[in-house]
Scaffold this motif. Structure first.
Motif, PDB file in Angstrom:
ATOM      1  N   GLU A  74      77.633 -17.428   9.678  1.00 28.74           N
ATOM      2  CA  GLU A  74      78.324 -18.230  10.698  1.00 28.74           C
ATOM      3  C   GLU A  74      78.371 -19.699  10.293  1.00 28.74           C
ATOM      4  OE1 GLU A  74      76.200 -17.469  14.264  1.00 28.74           O
ATOM      5  OE2 GLU A  74      76.975 -15.404  14.512  1.00 28.74           O
ATOM      6  N   LEU A  75      77.267 -20.179   9.726  1.00 31.56           N
ATOM      7  CA  LEU A  75      77.243 -21.567   9.287  1.00 31.56           C
ATOM      8  C   LEU A  75      78.213 -21.801   8.141  1.00 31.56           C
ATOM      9  CD1 LEU A  75      75.976 -24.388   9.494  1.00 31.56           C
ATOM     10  CD2 LEU A  75      74.188 -23.610   7.900  1.00 31.56           C
ATOM     11  N   ALA A  76      78.221 -20.906   7.182  1.00 35.50           N
ATOM     12  CA  ALA A  76      79.128 -21.036   6.035  1.00 35.50           C
ATOM     13  C   ALA A  76      80.584 -20.920   6.473  1.00 35.50           C
ATOM     14  CB  ALA A  76      78.797 -19.973   4.986  1.00 35.50           C
ATOM     15  N   ASN A  77      80.861 -20.070   7.450  1.00 40.32           N
ATOM     16  CA  ASN A  77      82.227 -19.893   7.934  1.00 40.32           C
ATOM     17  C   ASN A  77      82.715 -21.139   8.661  1.00 40.32           C
ATOM     18  OD1 ASN A  77      84.594 -18.230   8.420  1.00 40.32           O
ATOM     19  ND2 ASN A  77      83.920 -18.164  10.576  1.00 40.32           N
ATOM     20  N   ALA A  78      81.828 -21.725   9.473  1.00 32.53           N
ATOM     21  CA  ALA A  78      82.209 -22.950  10.183  1.00 32.53           C
ATOM     22  C   ALA A  78      82.455 -24.094   9.208  1.00 32.53           C
ATOM     23  CB  ALA A  78      81.106 -23.322  11.180  1.00 32.53           C
ATOM     24  N   ASP A  79      81.607 -24.201   8.208  1.00 29.13           N
ATOM     25  CA  ASP A  79      81.785 -25.255   7.206  1.00 29.13           C
ATOM     26  C   ASP A  79      83.081 -25.053   6.430  1.00 29.13           C
ATOM     27  OD1 ASP A  79      80.676 -27.574   5.667  1.00 29.13           O
ATOM     28  OD2 ASP A  79      80.681 -26.089   4.032  1.00 29.13           O
ATOM     29  N   TYR A  80      83.411 -23.834   6.151  1.00 33.09           N
ATOM     30  CA  TYR A  80      84.657 -23.541   5.425  1.00 33.09           C
ATOM     31  C   TYR A  80      85.872 -23.942   6.251  1.00 33.09           C
ATOM     32  CZ  TYR A  80      88.513 -20.768   3.525  1.00 33.09           C
ATOM     33  OH  TYR A  80      89.740 -20.390   3.026  1.00 33.09           O
ATOM     34  N   ASN A  81      85.847 -23.605   7.546  1.00 31.90           N
ATOM     35  CA  ASN A  81      86.982 -23.938   8.409  1.00 31.90           C
ATOM     36  C   ASN A  81      87.172 -25.447   8.512  1.00 31.90           C
ATOM     37  OD1 ASN A  81      87.552 -21.234   8.940  1.00 31.90           O
ATOM     38  ND2 ASN A  81      86.170 -21.167  10.723  1.00 31.90           N
ATOM     39  N   ARG A  82      86.080 -26.228   8.635  1.00 26.94           N
ATOM     40  CA  ARG A  82      86.194 -27.690   8.716  1.00 26.94           C
ATOM     41  C   ARG A  82      86.780 -28.263   7.429  1.00 26.94           C
ATOM     42  NH1 ARG A  82      81.099 -27.268  11.301  1.00 26.94           N
ATOM     43  NH2 ARG A  82      80.071 -27.678   9.294  1.00 26.94           N
ATOM     44  N   LYS A  83      86.250 -27.783   6.312  1.00 24.31           N
ATOM     45  CA  LYS A  83      86.728 -28.334   5.045  1.00 24.31           C
ATOM     46  C   LYS A  83      88.143 -27.900   4.726  1.00 24.31           C
ATOM     47  CE  LYS A  83      82.219 -29.179   3.006  1.00 24.31           C
ATOM     48  NZ  LYS A  83      81.279 -28.940   1.913  1.00 24.31           N
ATOM     49  N   GLU A  84      88.581 -26.787   5.273  1.00 26.25           N
ATOM     50  CA  GLU A  84      89.965 -26.377   5.096  1.00 26.25           C
ATOM     51  C   GLU A  84      90.902 -27.364   5.801  1.00 26.25           C
ATOM     52  OE1 GLU A  84      92.472 -22.187   5.280  1.00 26.25           O
ATOM     53  OE2 GLU A  84      90.988 -22.608   6.848  1.00 26.25           O
ATOM     54  N   GLN A  85      90.494 -27.809   7.003  1.00 30.48           N
ATOM     55  CA  GLN A  85      91.290 -28.786   7.744  1.00 30.48           C
ATOM     56  C   GLN A  85      91.279 -30.161   7.061  1.00 30.48           C
ATOM     57  OE1 GLN A  85      89.781 -28.813  11.758  1.00 30.48           O
ATOM     58  NE2 GLN A  85      90.388 -26.656  12.158  1.00 30.48           N
ATOM     59  N   LEU A  86      90.101 -30.520   6.553  1.00 35.27           N
ATOM     60  CA  LEU A  86      90.001 -31.816   5.865  1.00 35.27           C
ATOM     61  C   LEU A  86      90.829 -31.826   4.584  1.00 35.27           C
ATOM     62  CD1 LEU A  86      86.181 -32.537   6.325  1.00 35.27           C
ATOM     63  CD2 LEU A  86      88.102 -33.630   7.526  1.00 35.27           C
ATOM     64  N   LEU A  87      90.865 -30.678   3.887  1.00 37.64           N
ATOM     65  CA  LEU A  87      91.666 -30.622   2.671  1.00 37.64           C
ATOM     66  C   LEU A  87      93.142 -30.761   2.995  1.00 37.64           C
ATOM     67  CD1 LEU A  87      91.779 -30.130  -0.399  1.00 37.64           C
ATOM     68  CD2 LEU A  87      91.991 -27.677   0.107  1.00 37.64           C
ATOM     69  N   ALA A  88      93.555 -30.161   4.109  1.00 35.19           N
ATOM     70  CA  ALA A  88      94.956 -30.267   4.502  1.00 35.19           C
ATOM     71  C   ALA A  88      95.328 -31.718   4.803  1.00 35.19           C
ATOM     72  CB  ALA A  88      95.225 -29.372   5.714  1.00 35.19           C
ATOM     73  N   ARG A  89      94.388 -32.514   5.285  1.00 36.90           N
ATOM     74  CA  ARG A  89      94.621 -33.932   5.581  1.00 36.90           C
ATOM     75  C   ARG A  89      94.289 -34.807   4.380  1.00 36.90           C
ATOM     76  NH1 ARG A  89      91.190 -34.603  10.966  1.00 36.90           N
ATOM     77  NH2 ARG A  89      91.829 -36.798  10.652  1.00 36.90           N
ATOM     78  N   LYS A  90      93.886 -34.132   3.278  1.00 38.46           N
ATOM     79  CA  LYS A  90      93.552 -34.810   2.021  1.00 38.46           C
ATOM     80  C   LYS A  90      92.405 -35.805   2.192  1.00 38.46           C
ATOM     81  CE  LYS A  90      98.211 -34.375   0.113  1.00 38.46           C
ATOM     82  NZ  LYS A  90      99.360 -35.062  -0.519  1.00 38.46           N
ATOM     83  N   LEU A  91      91.428 -35.389   2.997  1.00 40.87           N
ATOM     84  CA  LEU A  91      90.260 -36.235   3.205  1.00 40.87           C
ATOM     85  C   LEU A  91      89.088 -35.829   2.319  1.00 40.87           C
ATOM     86  CD1 LEU A  91      90.368 -36.605   7.093  1.00 40.87           C
ATOM     87  CD2 LEU A  91      91.170 -38.228   5.348  1.00 40.87           C
ATOM     88  N   ILE A  92      89.181 -34.633   1.703  1.00 36.04           N
ATOM     89  CA  ILE A  92      88.146 -34.192   0.763  1.00 36.04           C
ATOM     90  C   ILE A  92      88.841 -33.708  -0.505  1.00 36.04           C
ATOM     91  CG2 ILE A  92      86.472 -33.552   2.554  1.00 36.04           C
ATOM     92  CD1 ILE A  92      87.304 -30.635   2.101  1.00 36.04           C
TER      93      ILE A  92
ATOM     94  N   GLU B 132      85.300 -29.786  -3.381  1.00 37.97           N
ATOM     95  CA  GLU B 132      84.431 -29.576  -2.210  1.00 37.97           C
ATOM     96  C   GLU B 132      84.878 -28.356  -1.417  1.00 37.97           C
ATOM     97  OE1 GLU B 132      82.750 -33.433  -0.272  1.00 37.97           O
ATOM     98  OE2 GLU B 132      84.810 -33.881  -0.912  1.00 37.97           O
ATOM     99  N   PHE B 133      86.198 -28.184  -1.317  1.00 40.13           N
ATOM    100  CA  PHE B 133      86.704 -27.013  -0.593  1.00 40.13           C
ATOM    101  C   PHE B 133      86.359 -25.713  -1.329  1.00 40.13           C
ATOM    102  CE2 PHE B 133      90.137 -23.890  -0.087  1.00 40.13           C
ATOM    103  CZ  PHE B 133      90.010 -23.622   1.277  1.00 40.13           C
ATOM    104  N   ASP B 134      86.498 -25.724  -2.650  1.00 37.71           N
ATOM    105  CA  ASP B 134      86.162 -24.527  -3.431  1.00 37.71           C
ATOM    106  C   ASP B 134      84.691 -24.176  -3.283  1.00 37.71           C
ATOM    107  OD1 ASP B 134      88.756 -24.347  -4.269  1.00 37.71           O
ATOM    108  OD2 ASP B 134      88.414 -25.355  -6.196  1.00 37.71           O
ATOM    109  N   SER B 135      83.831 -25.187  -3.233  1.00 42.33           N
ATOM    110  CA  SER B 135      82.395 -24.938  -3.052  1.00 42.33           C
ATOM    111  C   SER B 135      82.119 -24.298  -1.695  1.00 42.33           C
ATOM    112  CB  SER B 135      81.627 -26.249  -3.199  1.00 42.33           C
ATOM    113  OG  SER B 135      80.239 -26.033  -2.973  1.00 42.33           O
ATOM    114  N   ALA B 136      82.796 -24.763  -0.644  1.00 43.70           N
ATOM    115  CA  ALA B 136      82.615 -24.184   0.694  1.00 43.70           C
ATOM    116  C   ALA B 136      83.107 -22.739   0.733  1.00 43.70           C
ATOM    117  CB  ALA B 136      83.351 -25.038   1.727  1.00 43.70           C
ATOM    118  N   ARG B 137      84.210 -22.480   0.044  1.00 39.61           N
ATOM    119  CA  ARG B 137      84.733 -21.112   0.028  1.00 39.61           C
ATOM    120  C   ARG B 137      83.789 -20.165  -0.720  1.00 39.61           C
ATOM    121  NH1 ARG B 137      90.651 -20.408  -2.349  1.00 39.61           N
ATOM    122  NH2 ARG B 137      89.549 -21.265  -4.176  1.00 39.61           N
TER     123      ARG B 137
END
Length: 375
Positions: free
Chosen positions: A114-132, A136-141
């Motif tokens: 659950e923790l890893a899934n939540a972190d993945y979802n946040r970083k997916e949104q941040l990547l879309a906004r080009k904030l990360i 970093e996104f690949d590591s979360a996935r």
């Protein structure tokens, strides 16, 4: 002087007489030794009835399905309420280990996922906004995939604490008791299927080549009967399943297996003794069509001789013209209650010594005895 002559004459005559008597005894003794002994023997005549239309094979009843069941993980056995001979159904819970540690491991794996899934979802949104960054996104996935794998493994480990029946059948043997520490792969119980049964026989090499495996069910009409039924003549049809191509050690035979479904009310279990019958009339008809005389007879064990010099199995055949016997090499088959099968080497009309074959020598003159009242 005159009285001595009669005494001397009597002594000479006595000596001559004694010599004649001794010579006569030697001649009589020589005559007795020179006379050949004619041994009386009992004979069996090989005839048309020697070919048996059915052959009976000792058989063993085994389960068509059987398995030794064990846990894939170690633990304390807390549930095992089965008894030997009990029927079970496919999917039924048979035994259970203490699963508290497995449940705790599953909770921990669920939390990490659950923790890893939540972190993945946040970083997916941040990547879309080009904030990360993409790294970093690949590591979360990757972390999410690892957490999911651990979750699946924890679920499997919990499932492994339950032992269920892979098929419907009968509990053949219970190997453990409750509250014992069980190691992974340690056999807990044995399960045997009850839907189909197998009948296994040993077939000699001289016959295995004659059996047409492809059409065995149609031509040889295999049937089974059970020793436990006593004098009952009830037989049950069976179907060919498989044939071993590896010879059984020490027997020079091959295992042939048939299967059948027990009828309702027929109480048979694996391990029971049985007899399998094959209708060999098709071979007899083929031999007649080909002009070949194919005989199968049964001789008593007292008629069989194993020669030490060439290690061959022989019988003694009687010659009516010379009144003497000669050895004949034969091929033996199955051992039956009334004797031993002779598969080859004999012909119709042969007269074979049936008793005392070990005392017979080649060329010996014999005198047949008549069989009276079965003796």
């Amino acid at each position: 002087m005159m009285s001595a002559k009669p005494s001397l004459l009597a002594l000479v005559l006595g000596t001559v007489l004694m010599s004649s008597v001794l010579t006569g005894c030697d001649s009589a003794e020589s005559a007795v030794v020179a006379t050949a002994t004619v041994r009386p023997v009992k004979l069996i005549t090989i005839g048309d009835v020697a070919f048996e239309q059915s052959r009976i094979f000792p058989a063993e009843l085994v389960a068509n399905q059987q398995a030794d069941l064990a846990f894939r993980v170690s633990g304390e056995l807390v549930t095992l309420d089965l008894i030997e001979g009990q029927k079970v159904t496919k999917g039924q819970l048979l035994a259970k280990l203490d699963d508290r540690d497995a449940k705790n491991a599953l909770l921990n794996a669920e939390a990490n996922y659950e923790l890893a899934n939540a972190d993945y979802n946040r970083k997916e949104q941040l990547l879309a906004r080009k904030l990360i960054s993409k790294a970093e996104f690949d590591s979360a996935r990757a972390t999410l995939k690892s957490a999911k794998s651990s979750l699946n493994s924890a679920r499997d480990q919990l499932q492994y604490t339950n032992l269920t029946a892979p098929f419907s059948g009968i509990v053949a043997k219970v190997e453990s008791d409750n509250y014992q520490m069980i190691q992974a792969t340690q056999v807990v119980l044995s399960l045997q299927g009850d839907q189909l049964m197998d009948v296994t026989i040993q077939v000699p090499e001289s016959l295995i080549m004659r059996l047409n495996k492809k059409n065995l069910d149609e031509h040889y009409l295999p049937r089974v009967r059970f020793v436990s039924q006593g004098e009952s003549v009830t037989t049950y049809p069976v179907r060919f399943k498989e044939s071993s191509s590896k010879v059984s050690p020490g027997t020079q035979t091959y295992a042939v297996t048939f299967s059948f479904k027990p009828e309702d009310g027929l109480n048979v279990i694996p391990g029971m003794s049985a007899e399998l019958l094959l209708d060999m009339s098709i071979d007899h008809r083929r031999s007649q069509d080909d002009g070949i005389s194919d005989f199968l007879t049964i001789l008593p064990q007292s008629a069989i001789v194993k020669a030490d010099e060439d290690n061959q199995v022989k019988v003694w055949r009687y010659n009516q013209d010379s009144h003497r016997v000669e050895s004949v090499s034969v091929t033996l088959g199955q051992v039956r209650t009334n004797g031993i099968e002779v598969l080859s080497g004999l012909n119709k009309g042969d007269q074979i010594v049936s008793v005392g074959a070990n005392a017979i020598k080649s060329g010996m003159e014999v005198k047949p005895l008549r069989w009276e009242r079965g003796v």
